[in-house]
Write a protein that holds these residues in place. Structure first.
Motif, short mmCIF file in Angstrom:
data_model
loop_
_atom_site.label_atom_id
_atom_site.label_comp_id
_atom_site.label_asym_id
_atom_site.label_seq_id
_atom_site.Cartn_x
_atom_site.Cartn_y
_atom_site.Cartn_z
N VAL A 138 -27.96 -18.76 -43.07
CA VAL A 138 -26.74 -18.82 -42.25
C VAL A 138 -25.54 -19.14 -43.13
N GLU A 182 -25.35 -14.72 -42.83
CA GLU A 182 -26.16 -13.97 -41.89
C GLU A 182 -26.10 -14.61 -40.50
N SER A 183 -26.34 -13.80 -39.49
CA SER A 183 -26.39 -14.31 -38.12
C SER A 183 -27.71 -15.03 -37.90
N VAL A 184 -27.79 -15.72 -36.76
CA VAL A 184 -29.02 -16.45 -36.45
C VAL A 184 -30.22 -15.52 -36.29
N SER A 239 -31.31 -13.60 -24.58
CA SER A 239 -30.34 -14.27 -25.44
C SER A 239 -31.04 -15.14 -26.48
N VAL A 240 -30.30 -15.47 -27.53
CA VAL A 240 -30.88 -16.28 -28.60
C VAL A 240 -31.26 -17.66 -28.09
N ALA A 283 -30.70 -12.60 -37.68
CA ALA A 283 -31.04 -12.09 -39.01
C ALA A 283 -31.71 -13.17 -39.85
N LEU A 301 -24.64 -23.05 -30.90
CA LEU A 301 -24.19 -21.72 -30.48
C LEU A 301 -23.36 -21.79 -29.20
#
Length: 296
Positions: free
Chosen positions: A167, A171-173, A204-205, A175, A232
């Motif tokens: 992160v 990179e995104s969560v 959703s994450v 990824a 988030l």
């Protein structure tokens, strides 16, 4: 001999009752072939399968009524990482009970033939063996879940650090989770891959991480997932939160190692107190007792 006759009589009565129950009129059973369509091929079942199937269904319903609730059993299977369904696990328990009952009856008959024990002892042995056979799948499941939880606790600190570094690198969560899952061959990697599959399916994450924490059921994993979800939702700098959580995970792991060392230290006192100390005292007192007895 009496126990075997009682068992045969009970089995015969059960089969008769199951046959009568299966012959009872059911609108759902009559309409099912027509609702499936005329092209559906009839299921061919042997006479033995038609006799045994109602008994198996009744036993499964009995196990569901008196055993663990379905939700609790599903949670335990998920924590153990088992692909077995609830119905199959209960079928294993019933099979274990039947095998234990048969083995207990055989052992009771052998004891009756060799030692001359009565049929009551044979029935008690058979009942105890049946209970042990029914509890064996649950014990194996609990042991498997405990071992899997220990492996997840061991993998969590390194995974937390790698997610934090990914992160920070931009990179995104999802990824970062994908990168860590590809590098983790253990059970934690399997759980991360499951969460990623749910994210790709449209979840959703935060929801995927909440489901991951619920499946694993470990306090460290739950705290880590909750921290990511909170960051988030509230817009907190994710890199700082992940670094703090990675440090917290390592502190938890260190504390767990210290607790395990304390337990091992206490366990090491058992052979010292029960074996080494009595022998030492005996060697110290024996010459003096011998001298007092013989007046040396």
């Amino acid at each position: 001999m009496t126990a075997a006759l009682c068992l045969c009589l009970a089995a015969g009565l059960g089969l008769v009752w199951s046959w009568a129950h299966a012959r009872r009129f059911s609108l759902e059973r009559r309409l099912a072939p027509r609702l499936r369509g005329a092209s559906a091929a009839p299921v061919s079942r042997t006479a033995l399968a038609r006799i045994v199937a109602p008994v198996a269904d009744d036993l499964a319903r009995l196990a569901a009524r008196w055993g663990a609730p379905t939700e609790e059993l599903e949670r335990r299977l998920a924590r153990a990482g088992s692909a077995t369904t609830v119905a199959r696990h209960r079928a294993h328990a019933l099979a274990g009970a039947a095998a234990g009952l048969a083995g207990g009856l055989a052992l009771g008959l052998v004891l009756g033939a060799v030692r001359g024990t009565g049929p009551g002892i044979a029935l008690i042995v058979a009942a105890c063996a049946a209970v042990l056979g029914a509890l064996a799948p649950d014990a194996l499941l609990a042991r498997r879940a405990s071992g899997r939880a220990a492996r997840i606790r061991a993998e969590l600190p390194a995974a937390a650090e790698m997610i934090a570094l990914a992160v920070v690198a931009g990179e995104s969560v999802p990824a970062a989770l994908d990168r860590v899952a590809s590098l983790s061959p253990g059970p934690l990697g399997d759980e991360l891959r499951t969460a990623l599959a749910e994210i790709r399916a449209g979840r959703s994450v935060g929801s995927a991480l909440d489901r991951l924490a619920a499946r694993v059921g470990e306090p460290g994993v739950t705290a880590f997932c909750d921290a990511i979800v909170t960051a988030l939702e509230r817009g907190t700098p994710l890199a700082e939160v992940l670094h703090a959580q990675a440090t917290d995970v390592r502190d938890r792991s260190r504390q767990a190692l210290l607790e395990e060392g304390g337990k091992r230290e206490i366990a090491m006192l058992v052979p010292v107190v029960l074996l080494i100390l009595p022998v030492t005292v005996l060697f110290a007192l024996y010459p003096g007792l011998l001298a007092l007895r013989f007046g040396i």
